[in-house]
Structures are given as structure tokens and as C-alpha cells.
Design a protein around this motif. Structure first.
Motif, PDB file in Angstrom:
ATOM      1  N   THR A  84     -80.065 -34.359   9.516  1.00  0.00           N
ATOM      2  CA  THR A  84     -79.027 -34.535   8.505  1.00  0.00           C
ATOM      3  C   THR A  84     -78.837 -33.268   7.688  1.00  0.00           C
ATOM      4  O   THR A  84     -77.706 -32.818   7.451  1.00  0.00           O
ATOM      5  N   VAL A  85     -79.942 -32.669   7.233  1.00  0.00           N
ATOM      6  CA  VAL A  85     -79.853 -31.427   6.455  1.00  0.00           C
ATOM      7  C   VAL A  85     -79.229 -30.318   7.288  1.00  0.00           C
ATOM      8  O   VAL A  85     -78.411 -29.528   6.793  1.00  0.00           O
ATOM      9  N   ALA A  86     -79.570 -30.256   8.564  1.00  0.00           N
ATOM     10  CA  ALA A  86     -78.995 -29.236   9.439  1.00  0.00           C
ATOM     11  C   ALA A  86     -77.486 -29.431   9.596  1.00  0.00           C
ATOM     12  O   ALA A  86     -76.713 -28.459   9.578  1.00  0.00           O
ATOM     13  N   ILE A  87     -77.039 -30.681   9.748  1.00  0.00           N
ATOM     14  CA  ILE A  87     -75.611 -30.963   9.870  1.00  0.00           C
ATOM     15  C   ILE A  87     -74.881 -30.580   8.588  1.00  0.00           C
ATOM     16  O   ILE A  87     -73.797 -29.969   8.616  1.00  0.00           O
ATOM     17  N   VAL A  88     -75.443 -30.923   7.441  1.00  0.00           N
ATOM     18  CA  VAL A  88     -74.808 -30.579   6.157  1.00  0.00           C
ATOM     19  C   VAL A  88     -74.696 -29.070   6.003  1.00  0.00           C
ATOM     20  O   VAL A  88     -73.646 -28.545   5.583  1.00  0.00           O
ATOM     21  N   MET A  89     -75.748 -28.342   6.356  1.00  0.00           N
ATOM     22  CA  MET A  89     -75.696 -26.880   6.265  1.00  0.00           C
ATOM     23  C   MET A  89     -74.670 -26.294   7.223  1.00  0.00           C
ATOM     24  O   MET A  89     -73.957 -25.349   6.896  1.00  0.00           O
TER      25      MET A  89
END
Length: 311
Positions: free
Chosen positions: A284-289
Motif C-alpha cells: 500500500t505504501v509503495a502504491i501511494v508513493m
């Protein structure tokens, strides 16, 4: 009458032989593009799709893996550790990118001016740090930053002084910026220098006839001519800044108190996935970044294109 004339002038349907030839040409085109499409889908689209899939689930102690929808995204957008790392990377971008691109532009202009002695050697020596892997560069500079075993410590012992610790919490971000600048000045210099070599020499001759000085040539001819190269280098640098991982990851062993597991969003994602076993939240954090990086890069590109068109 109009309908009849339209039917009379309409192109006849292709013959079977012509249709076969068009189909064969399409198959030949797909034959050439097929390997690239397959590799692109395998190494780019498939990981993104799998990350999106993981981000919609959550591992729980009771019940195992369960579908949570967009709950992970809501958690990421309110995660203070994520925002602290993003703020730190944003500060790094605002300071390091202009400094790096400014140095690269000055070096490219100096080499292109033709007044620099030994410019071939100078160009190669500036570009050479880019050939050094980021891990090796971080180890080299980490050794020099050391106050007990490195260059800074040796200088302190030799002259009896106390230089500031480059790996202290207040200076470690600047020290990482110095490493990244040392690595990528030559890469950006090469982009600018290649763009300058394409500028027609007739423009310089016309400027000389009009009595324009060197500074006037730079501001009125060279910089506008390489505007697209400046935009591209800026976009690449922005993407690279948001992907900051190698340098803080290597230096973390030397400065564990200054570089935490959430020092950058990428380092935070790595820690969540491999140390915390939170693969779903890490995705999720990777997608947001990725989305934030794409939006900012597109905004910079759009602004650069608009400025170019307005001129």
C-alpha cells in the motif's frame, strides 16, 4: 443525390488478397513488438497488479488474510511515520536537486564553451562517479565520514580539531545529498552537453555578428535551446529523490541513531515488508508513493512544456 454520390465515391471493400496482406503485415508487426510487450507485462504490469491486489488485503492474527478494501490506504494517509519520511524526502528534493542540476549545467556550459583546457579529460572525470554503483559509493563516503575510523576522524586527530560529525542526526541528510550529487552530476552533465551539441552553430555566428557576449549567448540561445533537456533531467531527479533507498540503507549501519527504519518512504516500505512481515501494508505504501511520484513528475513536465510553448 448526395447519398448516391457518396455511395458512388466510396472506396470498394478490400479484396481477399489485400485483406490477407494487411493481416500478414499486422502479424509481422506484432512479431517484432511481441517480445517487448511480453517482457513489459511480466516485469512492469504484473508486479503493479500484484501490489494492488496485496494492498486490498490484510493479515490478521485471527481469521488470517482478509479483504479490507481501501482500509490500508486510509491507514497510510494517516501514518505519521510515512509522512515524516515523505517530508524528509521532500526537503531533500528541494535542496539537492537544484544544487545538482545547477552544477551539472555549469559544467556542461563550461565544456561546451571550448575555452576549457583538457575538456575531454574533464568530461570523463566528471562522468566517472556515475559508473560507481550506489552501494560502493555509499561505502566509500561512509568510510570518509567516520569520526573514529574515517577521514574526518583522521583530520581531527592530525590537527587537534573537532569537525562536525557528518553522520549526526542533524547532518546526515546533507551528507546523503552530497553522495547523490557526487554520483549524478556527471549523468546530468552528459544530458545537458548532448543537448548543447545539437544547437545549430549558425545561431552562435549570428549572435557574434550582432555583438552578443558570452553571457548573452548562454541566456538567449543555449538555455532556451536545451529547455526540454532541463525538464527531462528535472523529472528524472525528482523520481530518483522519491526512490531514495541505497544510500540511507548502507549508511544506516554506520549511523543507526540518525537513520531510522522510516527515514525515507522506500526504506520504510522495505522495513515493513522484510522486518515487520507486513507485506500488504508495504504494498500500500509503495502504491501511494508511486502515485505521488507520478503526479509530481507529470506536473513538472506539464509546467515545463507550457513554458516552452509560451516562448
Amino acid at each position: 443525390m448526395t447519398l448516391l454520390s457518396t455511395r458512388a465515391t466510396a472506396a470498394p471493400p478490400p479484396r481477399p488478397r489485400a485483406r490477407f496482406r494487411l493481416r500478414k503485415e499486422a502479424l509481422v508487426g506484432w512479431g517484432f513488438a511481441g517480445p517487448f510487450v511480453a517482457v513489459f507485462g511480466l516485469v512492469f504490469l504484473a508486479p503493479i497488479g500484484y501490489a494492488l491486489y496485496l494492498s486490498l488485503f490484510q493479515d490478521r492474527l485471527i481469521g488470517g488474510t482478509s479483504f479490507v478494501g481501501l482500509d490500508n490506504y486510509g491507514k497510510a494517509l494517516t501514518d505519521p511515520r510515512f509522512w515524516e519520511g515523505l517530508t524528509r524526502v521532500g526537503l531533500f528534493l528541494l535542496v539537492q536537486v537544484p544544487v545538482m542540476l545547477g552544477i551539472a549545467l555549469l559544467v556542461a556550459l563550461a565544456i561546451d564553451s571550448g575555452r576549457l583546457y583538457g575538456r575531454t579529460f574533464f568530461r570523463v572525470s566528471i562522468f566517472l562517479p556515475y559508473a560507481v554503483p550506489a552501494v560502493v559509493a555509499s561505502l566509500i563516503w561512509g568510510f570518509m565520514y567516520g569520526t573514529r575510523f574515517g577521514l574526518v576522524g583522521n583530520v581531527n586527530d592530525a590537527f587537534g580539531i573537532a569537525l562536525p560529525d557528518p553522520l549526526s542526526p542533524s547532518l546526515v541528510l546533507a551528507s546523503i545529498g552530497n553522495i547523490v550529487t557526487w554520483e549524478f552530476v556527471g549523468y546530468n552533465m552528459l544530458i545537458f552537453y548532448a543537448a548543447l551539441k545539437v544547437v545549430p552553430r549558425s545561431l552562435y555566428e549570428a549572435a557574434a555578428i550582432d555583438g552578443a557576449g558570452e553571457w548573452r549567448v548562454v541566456t538567449s540561445i543555449k538555455l532556451p535551446a536545451i529547455r526540454s533537456a532541463l525538464v527531462i533531467a528535472t523529472i528524472f531527479s525528482i523520481i530518483g529523490s522519491f526512490q531514495l533507498f541505497n544510500e540511507p540503507s548502507i549508511l544506516q549501519k554506520l549511523a543507526p541513531n540518525a537513520i531510522t527504519s522510516d527515514f525515507t518512504p522506500n526504506l520504510y516500505t522495505y522495513s515493513l515488508s522484510f522486518s515487520g512481515q507486513q507485506h500488504n501494508y508495504a504494498a500500500t505504501v509503495a502504491i501511494v508513493m508511486g502515485v505521488l511520484t507520478a503526479i509530481i513528475a507529470y506536473a513538472v513536465q506539464l509546467r515545463g512544456m507550457r513554458k516552452g510553448l509560451s516562448r
